[in-house]
Design a protein around this motif. Structure first.
Motif, PDB file in Angstrom:
ATOM      1  N   TYR A  35     -39.487  -9.654 -13.608  1.00 52.53           N
ATOM      2  CA  TYR A  35     -38.251  -8.900 -13.510  1.00 52.53           C
ATOM      3  C   TYR A  35     -37.867  -8.404 -14.897  1.00 52.53           C
ATOM      4  CZ  TYR A  35     -37.353 -11.006  -8.877  1.00 52.53           C
ATOM      5  OH  TYR A  35     -37.420 -11.396  -7.566  1.00 52.53           O
ATOM      6  N   ARG A  44     -34.322  -6.499 -11.883  1.00 54.26           N
ATOM      7  CA  ARG A  44     -35.112  -5.573 -11.076  1.00 54.26           C
ATOM      8  C   ARG A  44     -36.582  -5.977 -11.102  1.00 54.26           C
ATOM      9  NH1 ARG A  44     -33.817   0.236 -13.229  1.00 54.26           N
ATOM     10  NH2 ARG A  44     -33.834  -0.876 -15.228  1.00 54.26           N
ATOM     11  N   GLU A  59     -39.946  -2.760  -7.666  1.00 57.03           N
ATOM     12  CA  GLU A  59     -39.003  -1.641  -7.673  1.00 57.03           C
ATOM     13  C   GLU A  59     -39.222  -0.680  -8.846  1.00 57.03           C
ATOM     14  OE1 GLU A  59     -35.066  -3.174  -7.918  1.00 57.03           O
ATOM     15  OE2 GLU A  59     -34.095  -1.217  -8.006  1.00 57.03           O
TER      16      GLU A  59
ATOM     17  N   THR B 102     -33.703  -9.011  -3.880  1.00 60.96           N
ATOM     18  CA  THR B 102     -32.960  -7.904  -4.475  1.00 60.96           C
ATOM     19  C   THR B 102     -31.677  -8.495  -5.022  1.00 60.96           C
ATOM     20  OG1 THR B 102     -33.857  -6.283  -2.917  1.00 60.96           O
ATOM     21  CG2 THR B 102     -31.854  -5.688  -4.097  1.00 60.96           C
ATOM     22  N   SER B 105     -25.705  -6.992  -9.494  1.00 63.34           N
ATOM     23  CA  SER B 105     -25.640  -6.645 -10.911  1.00 63.34           C
ATOM     24  C   SER B 105     -25.065  -7.752 -11.786  1.00 63.34           C
ATOM     25  CB  SER B 105     -24.827  -5.365 -11.103  1.00 63.34           C
ATOM     26  OG  SER B 105     -23.554  -5.507 -10.502  1.00 63.34           O
TER      27      SER B 105
END
Lengths: 114, 113
Positions: A35, A44, A59, B102, B105
């Motif tokens: 990530y 991400r 991603e 996922t 933030s």
């Protein structure tokens, strides 16, 4: 039992240089992933692997390569570093491969590309 | 793909107060929702998770609630302590496709002594 280890802890690169971020785990985990963490954007997924010899894109894979020759190691290669790749990189592993198991994260590599 | 939104981005509370962090997700197929705590200079660490077959889960001062209909889940920390100060991330996974999480933030929680 060291868990997930990452080297180096910090690196400065010039634009266009290449380097490899190392990641190793000693828990015999099948699943490993990389990530990147940027302010305000969370974590991400760059690339992941569900076992030795198997890798796939996440991603944000552009500009990065990975390989998984052993269960323990999952290096991340930057082919030609760009300032946009300035970030903190985390490697993670988990025992299962469903995506619903506890992810164990390494301490991170802080990368600055000038 | 999945999209996870997390609010607030920063949260400051007094020691002993409660803190609530909220997340929404977009993929109705998501069925696993972990929360990670990241202390300064370290990697994230799992603190609690919930699966879609339950609506609430508690572990001492930490609880997570899930509303599948509204597609949102929340982290509740009671009796906050200075050592709770950290960045908290929510995440979601369907367990299919990329078989990866996922992440939201992040929320920077500051507990004032």
């Amino acid at each position: 039992n060291a868990g997930v280890t990452q080297t180096p802890k910090f690196q400065v690169l010039k634009t266009g240089q290449s380097m490899t971020l190392q990641c190793a785990q000693d828990m015999n985990h099948e699943y490993m992933s990389w990530y990147r963490q940027d302010p305000g954007m969370g974590l991400r997924l760059i690339h992941y692997s569900v076992g030795a010899g198997i890798t796939d894109q996440g991603e944000v894979p552009n500009g990065y390569n990975v390989s998984r020759s052993t269960t323990e190691d999952f290096p991340l290669r930057l082919l030609s570093a760009a300032p946009s790749q300035t970030s903190v990189y985390f490697c993670a592993s988990s025992q299962g491969t469903s995506g619903k198991e506890t992810q164990y994260f390494g301490p991170g590599t802080r990368l600055l590309v000038l | 793909g999945e999209n996870v939104e997390q609010h607030p981005s920063t949260l400051s509370v007094q020691e002993g107060d409660s803190a609530v962090i909220k997340c929404t997700y977009s993929d109705s197929a998501s069925n696993y929702f972990p929360w990670y705590k990241q202390e300064l200079g370290k990697g994230p660490q799992l603190i609690i998770d919930i699966r879609s077959n339950v609506g609430e889960k508690k572990d001492q001062r930490i609880a997570v609630t899930l509303n599948k209909t509204a597609k949102h889940f929340s982290l509740h920390i009671t009796e906050t302590q200075p050592e709770d100060s950290a960045v908290y991330f929510c995440a979601a996974s369907t367990g299919a496709g990329r078989r990866a999480l996922t992440f939201g933030s992040g929320t920077r929680l500051q507990v004032q002594p």
